[in-house]
Design an enzyme around this catalytic site. Structure first.
Site, PDB file in Angstrom:
ATOM      1  N   LYS A  13       0.842  -1.207   0.000  1.00  0.00           N
ATOM      2  CA  LYS A  13       0.000   0.000   0.000  1.00  0.00           C
ATOM      3  C   LYS A  13       0.877   1.258   0.000  1.00  0.00           C
ATOM      4  CE  LYS A  13      -2.178  -1.025   3.865  1.00  0.00           C
ATOM      5  NZ  LYS A  13      -1.500  -2.283   4.225  1.00  0.00           N
ATOM      6  N   ARG A  88      -9.495   0.500   8.924  1.00  0.00           N
ATOM      7  CA  ARG A  88      -9.086  -0.867   9.239  1.00  0.00           C
ATOM      8  C   ARG A  88     -10.171  -1.633   9.990  1.00  0.00           C
ATOM      9  NH1 ARG A  88      -3.127   0.310   9.155  1.00  0.00           N
ATOM     10  NH2 ARG A  88      -1.991  -1.625   9.445  1.00  0.00           N
ATOM     11  N   ARG A 127      11.957  -6.023   5.390  1.00  0.00           N
ATOM     12  CA  ARG A 127      11.733  -4.605   5.077  1.00  0.00           C
ATOM     13  C   ARG A 127      12.646  -3.696   5.896  1.00  0.00           C
ATOM     14  NH1 ARG A 127       5.668  -2.189   5.256  1.00  0.00           N
ATOM     15  NH2 ARG A 127       5.747  -2.540   7.490  1.00  0.00           N
ATOM     16  N   ARG A 160      11.431  -1.604  11.317  1.00  0.00           N
ATOM     17  CA  ARG A 160      10.334  -1.210  12.218  1.00  0.00           C
ATOM     18  C   ARG A 160      10.219  -2.202  13.363  1.00  0.00           C
ATOM     19  NH1 ARG A 160       5.093   0.192   8.576  1.00  0.00           N
ATOM     20  NH2 ARG A 160       4.127  -0.905  10.321  1.00  0.00           N
ATOM     21  N   ARG A 171      -0.315  -9.178  13.528  1.00  0.00           N
ATOM     22  CA  ARG A 171      -0.892  -8.173  12.629  1.00  0.00           C
ATOM     23  C   ARG A 171      -1.727  -8.851  11.540  1.00  0.00           C
ATOM     24  NH1 ARG A 171       4.340  -5.273  10.892  1.00  0.00           N
ATOM     25  NH2 ARG A 171       3.037  -3.886   9.665  1.00  0.00           N
TER      26      ARG A 171
END
Ligand code: AMP
Length: 215
Positions: A13, A88, A127, A160, A171
């Site tokens: 996204k 969400r 990431r 992160r 998540r």
């Protein structure tokens, strides 16, 4: 253009939104980015939000609805916006509808990026982001020339806190329970468009642009 990018964590996204921002000169409204900024600034809201974010849980609807409402009223969102990571939950989607109707606006489309769970976990674990310019990398799929250093600005890359495997699994669970129902919500509203998010970044962008052109 008033657009929602929907999809699980790691679906791309943020990556797609960044490219749309360049092309259409409208802002990306990322609740994750806004919350992380509040955490960095150690505001009371940021300190509270961090407790949820570290566990991979959702921050309360009341808090995120409040920050999005405020953000959408700013003048740069007048010509349009790309919502990334919001809504969400169904109550967030309802609140967005109410806010947009108060502002006399309508959503144009909800683009859902479809990616398999194993690929999502692989993407998130590797990431890395630049501390200074925010550019994203991946240790295997898009590594920087020099490990740990941003190719664009030379600043340090970081991982992160919530991109650790245990938190990622949480998540995903949260996504399936609380966010996935929004697909039906927006399908029923006639706004849902799906895109194969497993394709390379440029191909996904072409699919998204195709949808926007057809509107
Ligand atoms: P993201 O950068 O979109 O993956 O968001 C990171 C974290 O911020 C999420 O795991 C949540 O804890 C929190 N967050 C971001 N957006 C929302 C939202 N719309 N509702 C509740 N929590 C959110």
């Amino acid at each position: 253009m008033k657009l929602i990018l929907l999809g699980p964590p790691g679906a791309g996204k943020g990556t797609q939104a960044a490219q749309l921002v360049e092309r259409f000169a409208i802002p990306q409204v990322s609740t994750g980015d806004m919350l992380r900024a509040a955490v960095r600034e150690q505001t009371p809201m940021g300190l509270k939000a961090k407790e949820f974010m570290d566990k991979g849980a959702l921050v309360t609807d009341e808090v995120v609805i409040g920050i999005v409402r405020e953000r959408l009223q700013q003048s740069d969102c007048g010509p349009g916006f790309i919502l990334d990571g919001f809504p969400r939950t169904v109550p967030q989607a309802d609140a967005l509808k109410a806010t947009l109707s108060e502002l006399g606006k309508n959503l144009d489309a909800v683009v859902s990026l479809q990616v398999e769970t194993d690929a999502l976990v692989e993407r998130l674990v590797g990431r890395r982001s630049c501390r200074s310019c925010g550019r994203g990398f991946h240790v295997n799929f898009d590594p920087p020339a020099k490990a740990g250093i941003c190719d664009s600005c030379g600043a340090e890359l970081f991982q992160r806190d919530d991109d650790q495997e245990v938190t990622i699994r949480n998540r995903m669970e949260v996504y399936h329970q609380q966010t996935a129902p929004l697909e039906d919500y927006y399908r029923q509203a006639g706004l849902l468009k799906t895109v194969d998010g497993m394709a390379p970044i440029a191909e996904v962008q072409q699919q998204v642009l195709g949808i926007l052109q057809a509107l």
